[in-house]
Design a protein around this motif. Structure first.
Motif, short mmCIF file in Angstrom:
data_model
loop_
_atom_site.label_atom_id
_atom_site.label_comp_id
_atom_site.label_asym_id
_atom_site.label_seq_id
_atom_site.Cartn_x
_atom_site.Cartn_y
_atom_site.Cartn_z
N SER A 245 0.82 -1.21 0.00
CA SER A 245 0.00 0.00 0.00
C SER A 245 0.85 1.26 0.00
CB SER A 245 -0.94 -0.01 1.21
OG SER A 245 -1.85 -1.08 1.12
N VAL A 246 2.02 1.21 0.63
CA VAL A 246 2.93 2.37 0.59
C VAL A 246 3.30 2.68 -0.85
CG1 VAL A 246 5.27 3.15 1.15
CG2 VAL A 246 3.85 2.09 2.92
N GLU A 247 3.65 1.64 -1.60
CA GLU A 247 4.02 1.82 -3.01
C GLU A 247 2.83 2.33 -3.82
OE1 GLU A 247 5.61 -0.85 -6.81
OE2 GLU A 247 5.89 -1.57 -4.75
N ARG A 248 1.68 1.74 -3.58
CA ARG A 248 0.48 2.13 -4.35
C ARG A 248 0.05 3.56 -4.02
NH1 ARG A 248 -4.09 -1.79 -3.05
NH2 ARG A 248 -5.06 -1.17 -5.00
N ALA A 249 0.15 3.95 -2.76
CA ALA A 249 -0.24 5.31 -2.36
C ALA A 249 0.66 6.35 -3.03
CB ALA A 249 -0.19 5.45 -0.84
N ALA A 250 1.97 6.08 -3.04
CA ALA A 250 2.91 7.02 -3.67
C ALA A 250 2.63 7.13 -5.17
CB ALA A 250 4.34 6.58 -3.42
N ARG A 251 2.39 6.00 -5.82
CA ARG A 251 2.14 6.00 -7.26
C ARG A 251 0.85 6.74 -7.59
NH1 ARG A 251 4.31 2.87 -11.29
NH2 ARG A 251 5.43 1.70 -9.69
N PHE A 252 -0.20 6.48 -6.81
CA PHE A 252 -1.48 7.15 -7.06
C PHE A 252 -1.34 8.66 -6.90
CE2 PHE A 252 -5.51 9.01 -5.86
CZ PHE A 252 -6.41 8.43 -6.73
N GLU A 253 -0.65 9.09 -5.83
CA GLU A 253 -0.53 10.53 -5.59
C GLU A 253 0.30 11.22 -6.66
OE1 GLU A 253 -1.91 12.76 -2.79
OE2 GLU A 253 -3.18 11.22 -3.68
N ILE A 254 1.31 10.53 -7.19
CA ILE A 254 2.08 11.10 -8.31
C ILE A 254 1.14 11.36 -9.49
CG2 ILE A 254 3.80 10.54 -10.07
CD1 ILE A 254 5.41 9.12 -7.86
N GLN A 255 0.31 10.38 -9.82
CA GLN A 255 -0.61 10.53 -10.94
C GLN A 255 -1.68 11.58 -10.67
OE1 GLN A 255 -0.83 5.89 -11.24
NE2 GLN A 255 -1.64 6.70 -13.15
N ARG A 256 -2.17 11.62 -9.43
CA ARG A 256 -3.21 12.61 -9.09
C ARG A 256 -2.65 14.02 -9.12
NH1 ARG A 256 -5.18 15.56 -4.88
NH2 ARG A 256 -3.48 14.93 -3.50
#
Length: 501
Positions: A245-256
């Motif tokens: 989830s740490v990895e997914r959260a960082a990736r999502f926020e970069i895209q957002r």
């Protein structure tokens, strides 16, 4: 913003450079709370482990937990930090229902450990994550929001408060801004938290079980155009509780962030909630600055001044640290550096080690944890340690394979049964009738029937095309529901056809 409105990850990285900051809270495994003698044992009745001090009642006075201080120093030393000769606590003032005192006893400008680093590896590249500080504080209570559809405060009809957790010792480890990771930023975030978790566990100061909230990560992220020096406005995704989830959260926020900025919008400095089901985040509250908390020195606690002799003794007594341990295990297991990194990323080092300690071969232990069990953990969105199977049970499956009672297919079915709660490996094998068919008479009959039903293939084998035996082996395996020993079946086929293996 919904997932469908995000820009692609590649487009985001083409236009912007991600800058991260990670704040990790570690719940220490002390027997009592940070500033009082209340128990920290899990599972007690709500509000049963409280006293005037952790409830903030008038006239109560706190006392510092010496073991908590010692744990903080150990963490600081393992993170290559400087240890303060003198530091003190502060009051961090804000109102929230799970803060019974209306302030949190923490450390502000005088932490016990500072200026450290932790090296992590991603795809063979070493990234040095610099540590700003590691400071001591206390946890809050627990709010349970009732009546809503999501379990969050929005839409709930009422909330229940349990202060058993209020006052449990925490160490907050704060990184300096992580720059230069580029497209690997999410992987660096995951690798850092994974490495930190291994370090915390090695020190013995916490079990660091993320799924139980013993270790939680806040992912701060901002973007800046390539070539810019000034950081962008950051968001803070709170309480992320798994490596994935740490990895997914960082990736999502970069895209957002990239979508908002690319559309001419402005990033709001706010906290965000992470959603496991789709990897998205949603707004929480506008993020306060430090001055909004009105920090001031805690008047009821004396400063902490660890002697240099004590600090050096703790340094000398540090256990084997994770990087050293991994090097040793990699050599013992006979695997590559890349393979060991995969084991670390999967959170399976301790599981494999425990399986080997329970009697399994290193290769077999790694095979099952990094194969079938890693796949199941990924499907369920949990860490391998959260699966309902123990290293001892995996070792027993390995033993059944080694003794010839199971083949790989049957072993997978056995593991499936254990995960489904059907009992121990032996109980699953017995209940499902999974043992390998080893009776020579039964195997011989099955082989005879396969040869008779596939005369043309049998003739090819007699003519020297030994590779064609695979088709007959498959027929026998099908007839025995996969419970035959494939190697022995092949031997019997060649024997009966009079062909050298």
């Amino acid at each position: 913003m919904t997932v469908t409105e995000l820009v692609s990850y590649e487009d985001a990285l083409a236009a912007y450079e991600p800058v991260m900051g990670l704040e990790v809270h570690v719940e220490l495994g002390t027997k009592t709370k940070m500033f009082c003698g209340c128990s920290t044992t899990l599972g007690a009745e709500p509000n049963a482990q409280t006293c005037p001090t952790c409830l903030g009642l008038p006239g109560s006075l706190p006392v510092v937990n010496a073991t908590g201080v010692e744990s903080a120093i150990k963490i600081g030393l393992a993170l290559n930090c400087e240890i303060a000769e003198w530091c003190r606590f502060a009051r961090k003032n804000y109102f929230y229902p799970d803060m019974p005192k209306n302030f949190q006893t923490s450390q502000y400008d005088e932490p016990i450990a500072f200026n450290g680093y932790l090296d992590v590896e991603v795809d063979g590249e070493i990234f040095r994550v610099e540590i700003e500080r590691a400071h001591m504080e206390e946890d809050t209570g627990k709010s349970t929001h009732v009546g809503g559809a999501t379990g969050r405060i929005h839409g709930a009809s009422h909330s229940l408060l349990d202060y058993n957790r209020a006052g449990i010792p925490l160490i907050e480890i704060v990184t300096k801004p992580i720059v230069g990771a580029g497209e690997k930023a999410p992987e660096v975030a995951r690798a850092y938290v994974a490495e930190l978790r291994e370090l915390i566990k090695a020190l013995g100061v916490s079990e660091a079980r993320m799924e139980m909230g013993q270790m939680r990560c806040d992912v701060n992220l901002s973007l800046r155009p390539h070539g810019a020096e000034k950081f962008g406005t950051r968001s803070e995704t709170k309480n992320v509780n798994s490596l994935r989830s740490v990895e997914r959260a960082a990736r999502f926020e970069i895209q957002r962030h990239a979508a908002v900025l690319g559309g001419g919008g402005t990033i709001i400095q706010e906290t965000r909630h992470f959603h496991e089901e789709d990897g998205s985040t949603t707004p929480g509250r506008v993020k306060e600055e430090a001055e909004d908390y009105r920090y001031f020195p805690e008047p009821d606690l004396v400063p902490v001044a660890p002697s240099r002799e004590w600090v050096e003794k703790l340094r000398a007594d540090l256990p084997e640290l994770p990087r050293v341990r991994r090097t040793r295990l990699r050599e013992e297991w006979g695997i590559s550096h890349h393979e060991m990194q995969s084991v670390l990323n999967a959170g399976a080092i301790d599981l494999i080690t425990a399986t080997i300690d329970a009697g399994a071969d290193a290769g077999a232990a790694r095979k099952w944890w990094m194969g079938e069990l890693a796949r199941r953990a990924n499907e369920e969105g949990v860490e391998p340690a959260a699966l309902p199977i123990t290293p001892a049970q995996v070792a027993r499956v390995c033993a059944l394979v080694d003794e010839g009672s199971l083949n790989d297919k049957l072993a997978r079915q056995t593991i499936e049964g254990v995960l489904a709660g059907e009992g121990s490996p032996d109980e699953v094998v017995a209940a499902r009738g999974l043992k390998v068919v080893s009776d020579e008479g039964a195997l011989g009959t099955a082989v005879d029937e396969a040869i008779a039903a596939n005369a043309a293939i049998a003739d090819k084998i007699r003519g020297g095309k030994v590779a064609a035996a695979g088709a007959l082996v498959g027929a026998v395996m099908k007839a025995t529901r996969g419970q035959a020993d494939a190697a022995r079946v092949r031997e019997l086929i060649l024997e009966k056809l009079g062909v050298e293996g």
